[in-house]
Design a protein around this motif. Structure first.
Motif, mmCIF file in Angstrom:
data_model
loop_
_atom_site.group_PDB
_atom_site.id
_atom_site.type_symbol
_atom_site.label_atom_id
_atom_site.label_comp_id
_atom_site.label_asym_id
_atom_site.label_seq_id
_atom_site.Cartn_x
_atom_site.Cartn_y
_atom_site.Cartn_z
ATOM 1 N N SER A 1 0.853 -1.183 0.000
ATOM 2 C CA SER A 1 0.000 0.000 0.000
ATOM 3 C C SER A 1 0.891 1.235 0.000
ATOM 4 O O SER A 1 1.306 1.691 -1.052
ATOM 5 C CB SER A 1 -0.945 -0.035 1.204
ATOM 6 N N GLY B 1 3.961 1.417 -2.170
ATOM 7 C CA GLY B 1 3.634 1.652 -3.567
ATOM 8 C C GLY B 1 4.381 0.922 -4.650
ATOM 9 O O GLY B 1 4.307 1.316 -5.808
ATOM 10 N N GLN C 1 4.182 -12.075 -10.265
ATOM 11 C CA GLN C 1 3.418 -10.834 -10.227
ATOM 12 C C GLN C 1 3.362 -10.300 -8.800
ATOM 13 O O GLN C 1 3.486 -11.056 -7.828
ATOM 14 C CB GLN C 1 1.983 -11.050 -10.728
ATOM 15 N N CYS C 2 3.169 -8.965 -8.691
ATOM 16 C CA CYS C 2 3.060 -8.309 -7.392
ATOM 17 C C CYS C 2 1.932 -7.289 -7.440
ATOM 18 O O CYS C 2 1.491 -6.889 -8.518
ATOM 19 C CB CYS C 2 4.378 -7.614 -7.025
ATOM 20 N N VAL D 1 0.042 -3.663 -6.125
ATOM 21 C CA VAL D 1 0.079 -2.363 -5.452
ATOM 22 C C VAL D 1 -1.375 -1.974 -5.241
ATOM 23 O O VAL D 1 -2.066 -1.543 -6.159
ATOM 24 C CB VAL D 1 0.805 -1.308 -6.313
ATOM 25 N N THR D 2 -1.834 -2.150 -4.014
ATOM 26 C CA THR D 2 -3.247 -1.921 -3.703
ATOM 27 C C THR D 2 -3.336 -0.700 -2.808
ATOM 28 O O THR D 2 -3.404 -0.799 -1.592
ATOM 29 C CB THR D 2 -3.832 -3.145 -2.981
ATOM 30 N N TYR D 3 -3.307 0.460 -3.441
ATOM 31 C CA TYR D 3 -3.222 1.697 -2.679
ATOM 32 C C TYR D 3 -4.573 2.063 -2.050
ATOM 33 O O TYR D 3 -4.647 2.466 -0.904
ATOM 34 C CB TYR D 3 -2.704 2.806 -3.594
ATOM 35 N N ALA D 4 -5.645 1.904 -2.820
ATOM 36 C CA ALA D 4 -6.979 2.226 -2.299
ATOM 37 C C ALA D 4 -7.564 1.000 -1.599
ATOM 38 O O ALA D 4 -7.238 -0.145 -1.927
ATOM 39 C CB ALA D 4 -7.885 2.650 -3.443
ATOM 40 N N ALA E 1 -9.183 -1.492 -3.806
ATOM 41 C CA ALA E 1 -8.241 -2.378 -4.499
ATOM 42 C C ALA E 1 -7.810 -3.529 -3.584
ATOM 43 O O ALA E 1 -7.628 -4.663 -4.044
ATOM 44 C CB ALA E 1 -7.032 -1.588 -4.976
ATOM 45 N N LEU F 1 -8.639 -6.995 -5.339
ATOM 46 C CA LEU F 1 -7.523 -7.798 -5.829
ATOM 47 C C LEU F 1 -7.063 -8.857 -4.830
ATOM 48 O O LEU F 1 -6.575 -9.916 -5.227
ATOM 49 C CB LEU F 1 -6.327 -6.899 -6.163
#
Lengths: 416, 416
Positions: free
Chosen positions: B280, B283, B302-303, B305-308, B311, B315
Motif C-alpha cells: 500500500s 507503492g 506478479q506483485c 500495489v493496492t493503494y486504495a 483495491a 484484488l
C-alpha cells in the motif's frame, strides 16, 4: 566574504561514509553569497586538526567545522578550537540542563560521565541549542573579525540547527543575498541542453546559469546576487522567460522542490483523472515513485507488477498470440499492457513498461537496455522505444524517469 | 605510506554535487593499506590548486588528484601538476590516436580543437588509457620517491581506470595487503549492535572492526592487514566466527556485495519457492527492490500495489468488514493482504505492507510512521508492528528494508 569547510572525522578519511555534510553546507554558503575556496577533511587527530584550523583562519573569513563534538575521547573539535582561539573551557549551565532534559526524554538512555564534557563551552562563544542531540553548536568570533562555527556531524542534528540558527547568523554577516530558481527539463540530454544555451552560458555574469544532469532530467539553476531578494528576482525574470521560450514543454518545473512525479500527479489532480501503471522490468519502482507524492491517493487506486508473461495475460489481458509472436519486450505488448491496465484499474491514464534491464536476457535483435514505454490517455495510446546504457539498476532508474516524463507529455498532448 | 586526495572542481565547492569520488578513492586507499590524513577540495583556480599540490607533496607520499582533465579552459590539473613537478608538456602520439578513435566510435561527436590539449602529457609520466572518455590518467613519480596520480572526474571513467590500472600500481608500492569481510546484520539498531560487541570494539588492533548503519541494516567491516591475503584471511576467520556466534540469524550476509534482497531471492531459489508482494504505502518500492536481483524471474511472477481500500478488497480479497472495523492500517488487514496475495498469485511466500507514511494521515491512535508488515509462508502468517520516524520517503525506505528482513526470518522459521 570567504567561507571554508573543515569536516572532522576519520570515517570520512577511511571512505566509510560519503561527505554529504560538505555538499549541504557548500550549497547553503553559496546561497548566502559566501565564496568557498577550500573544503578540507581531517581525522580525529589533534595536531592535524589544529593545523587545518590555523591555516583556514589565515585564508578564510568564516570557518565552519562539522563533527567531533561527541562525548568520546576521539571528539576533539571543541577543545582544539578553544586552544587555537585561546579561550578557556567552562561548563555552561544552560547546556548542562539541556543535556539532562534530552536524556530524561529519551526513554532508555542514561547520561554517562562522558556526556558532561559536551556541556563545556569556550569563553565568549554563542551557544546554539541542539534539539536533536546533545552537542550544542558554537559560534566563536575572533579578535580580527573572523568567525569559527562548530556544528554537530549527524545530518539530522546539523540540518535543523543550520536552518534555524546558523543561516540567520551568516545572513547578517553578508551584505548580499543570493536568489535561485531551478528550471527542470525532462527527456533531453545534458549536452543537447548545453548546446541550446551555449550563448547564454558563455555570456553569463550575474545571474549565472549552472546546468547539471540527473537521471532523465537536466536542471538549469539560475542564480542572481543582489542587495535585496526583490532585486534578485527582477534580474532572474528575463532569464527564466528566455529559457521557457527555448525549451517550452520540455520544462516540467521551475522550482527546486518540485519533482517530475509531483508535476504529473498535480496535472492529474487538476483534471480529476486517475492513473495506473503496469510494470515488468522496473518491478514497482515506477508506481513507487508516483506514490511518494503526498496526495497520490487522489489519483492512484492500484498498480500492476506483471513480471511473468502469464501475469501480463491474466491481469492485463495481453494476448497470448502477441506474447508469442512479438515477445514480451515489444511495442505491441507495451500497447496491450497500457490498454489492459487502464481497463482493469478503471483509470484515465495508464503507463506500461516492458524491457530488458540486464545483465542477462539480451540478444542481437533485442539488446540489454531496450525498453518500450506505453502510455494510454483516455483511450489514446502511444508507445516509445528507448535504449538505455549501464547496469541493471541504471537501466531501471532511467526507464522510470523517462516513463514519468513520457506520461506528462502524453497528458498534455491529449488534454486539448 | 600516506596518501592524500585532492578533488578539483568548482561544482563541489558550490555544493552542486556530492563528492562521491573522494569516498570511493578513500575506501580504495584504505583497502590497499595506504593511510589517508587529508582530503582537500579546490576549485578550477591555478594558484590554489598549485598551493594545494605543493602542500600535499610536503606531507604525503602519494597524491591523487581527480577532476580538471577536460578539454575546456577551466581544466588545469595537468598543467599545474607539470609546473609543480617541473616537467614540460608534449603531445603523446598514442593518446592522440586514442582520442581520434574515441570520437570516430562515438557516432555524433566531432573532435574540437580543445580536445587536442588532452593529448599533451608531462615528460616522463606513465600514461593510463581511458576507455570511457578522452582524458588519459597520468602517474608521475618525483625525484624524492613521491607519486602524483591524475585521474578523470566522471565516475564512469574514474572507477574502471582505478580498478584496472591504478590499483595494481599502488599495490606494488605498499608492502602490505588489506583484506576485508563485511558482516551484514538486519533488523537490529546500530547502538544495540555496538553494545553487543563493545568488548571487541574496545580491544581491536588488527583486525579492526568498523560498524556502520544503513537503512534497516548494520554492517560490521572486519579488516586485517598482513603480508599476504592468506595471512589476512587467517586473521579474520576467528573474528567472523565470534560475530556469527553472537548474532546468529540476525546476519544475512558476510560479503560486501550481497544485499538483503539477493539473500532472500537466493533462499527462495534454493527451496524452489515463489514470492509475491502486496503493497500500500510503499507503492511498489518493495517489489521493485526484489526485482532488482538478477534472476528474480525465477521466483516472482506478479506483485500487487493496492493503494486504495477498494483495491485491497477487489484484488486481494480483504474483507470490507475488516477494512471498516479495523481500518486499512491494522494487523488484521495486513494479515488478510498477505493471505489474499499468496492465493491470488499462487505464491509460496507473500509479504504485505500497510501503513501511514505521512506527512498527513496520522491520528493519535495511529500516528505517522505506524506500519504493519505481514508475511505468509506456506500458509503460516505472521504480522509485525513497526514505528518508523522521519519524512514520507524515509518511512517508506525503512519499511521496505524491514519487510525484506522480516520475510527472510519467516522463511527460515517455516522451512523446518
Amino acid at each position: 566574504m570567504v567561507a571554508e569547510l573543515i569536516s572532522v572525522g576519520t570515517e570520512i578519511l577511511l571512505g566509510n561514509i560519503t561527505n554529504t555534510n560538505a555538499r549541504y553546507l557548500a550549497e547553503q554558503c553559496a546561497s548566502l553569497g559566501l565564496s568557498c575556496y577550500y573544503q578540507v577533511t581531517v581525522g580525529d587527530n589533534p595536531d592535524r586538526l589544529e593545523g587545518a584550523l590555523k591555516q583556514a583562519l589565515k585564508r578564510s573569513d568564516v570557518v565552519i567545522l562539522t563533527g567531533g563534538l561527541g562525548p568520546t575521547n576521539d571528539d576533539l573539535t571543541k577543545e582544539i578550537a578553544a586552544k587555537v582561539l585561546e579561550k578557556p573551557l567552562a561548563e555552561d549551565l544552560h547546556t548542562r540542563e539541556c543535556i539532562e532534559t534530552y536524556f530524561k526524554n529519551s526513554m532508555h538512555r542514561v547520561v554517562t560521565e562522558n556526556n558532561w564534557k559536551q556541556a563545556l563551552v569556550p569563553q565568549g562563544a554563542k551557544v546554539i541549542d541542539n534539539h536533536n542531540g546533545t552537542a550544542p553548536g558554537l559560534i566563536m568570533e575572533t579578535r580580527d573579525q573572523k568567525c569559527v562555527i562548530l556544528l554537530p556531524g549527524p545530518p539530522n542534528e546539523l540540518y535543523p540547527m543550520f536552518e534555524q540558527d546558523i543561516r540567520p547568523y551568516l545572513s547578517s554577516l553578508t551584505k548580499e543575498i543570493i536568489y535561485s530558481r531551478t528550471v527542470k527539463i525532462g527527456g533531453l540530454g545534458e549536452s543537447f541542453v548545453a548546446t541550446e544555451i551555449k550563448d547564454l552560458l558563455d555570456a553569463q555574469t550575474n545571474p549565472t546559469i549552472a546546468p547539471y544532469a540527473k537521471t532523465g532530467e537536466v536542471h538549469l539553476r539560475v542564480t542572481a546576487r543582489a542587495r535585496t531578494t526583490e532585486d534578485a528576482k527582477k534580474m532572474i525574470r528575463p532569464v527564466l522567460k528566455e529559457l521557457k521560450h527555448r525549451f517550452g514543454i520540455n520544462i516540467f518545473a521551475t522550482h527546486e522542490e518540485v519533482s517530475m512525479e509531483d508535476k504529473l500527479v498535480s496535472m492529474l489532480q487538476k483534471r480529476g483523472w486517475t492513473i495506473t501503471t503496469a510494470e515488468s522490468c522496473t518491478g514497482g519502482l515506477l508506481s513507487g515513485r508516483l506514490i511518494n507524492v503526498a496526495g497520490a491517493s487522489n489519483v492512484i487506486d492500484q498498480c500492476f507488477v506483471t513480471y511473468a508473461n502469464a501475469a501480463k495475460h491474466a491481469l492485463l489481458g495481453v494476448k497470448n498470440h502477441t506474447l508469442k509472436k512479438h515477445g514480451a519486450v515489444s511495442p505491441q505488448t507495451a500497447r496491450e499492457m497500457a490498454k489492459g491496465a487502464a481497463k482493469a484499474a478503471g483509470a484515465d491514464v495508464a503507463i506500461s513498461v516492458t524491457g530488458i534491464a540486464g545483465p542477462g536476457g539480451g540478444t542481437k535483435e533485442k539488446p540489454v537496455g531496450l525498453v518500450y514505454i506505453g502510455c494510454s490517455v483516455k483511450g489514446y495510446i502511444e508507445v516509445m522505444e528507448c535504449h538505455f546504457s549501464g547496469n541493471r539498476s541504471k537501466v531501471r532508474e532511467a526507464t522510470v524517469a523517462r516513463a514519468i516524463d513520457f506520461a506528462r507529455r502524453c497528458v498534455i498532448r491529449y488534454s486539448k
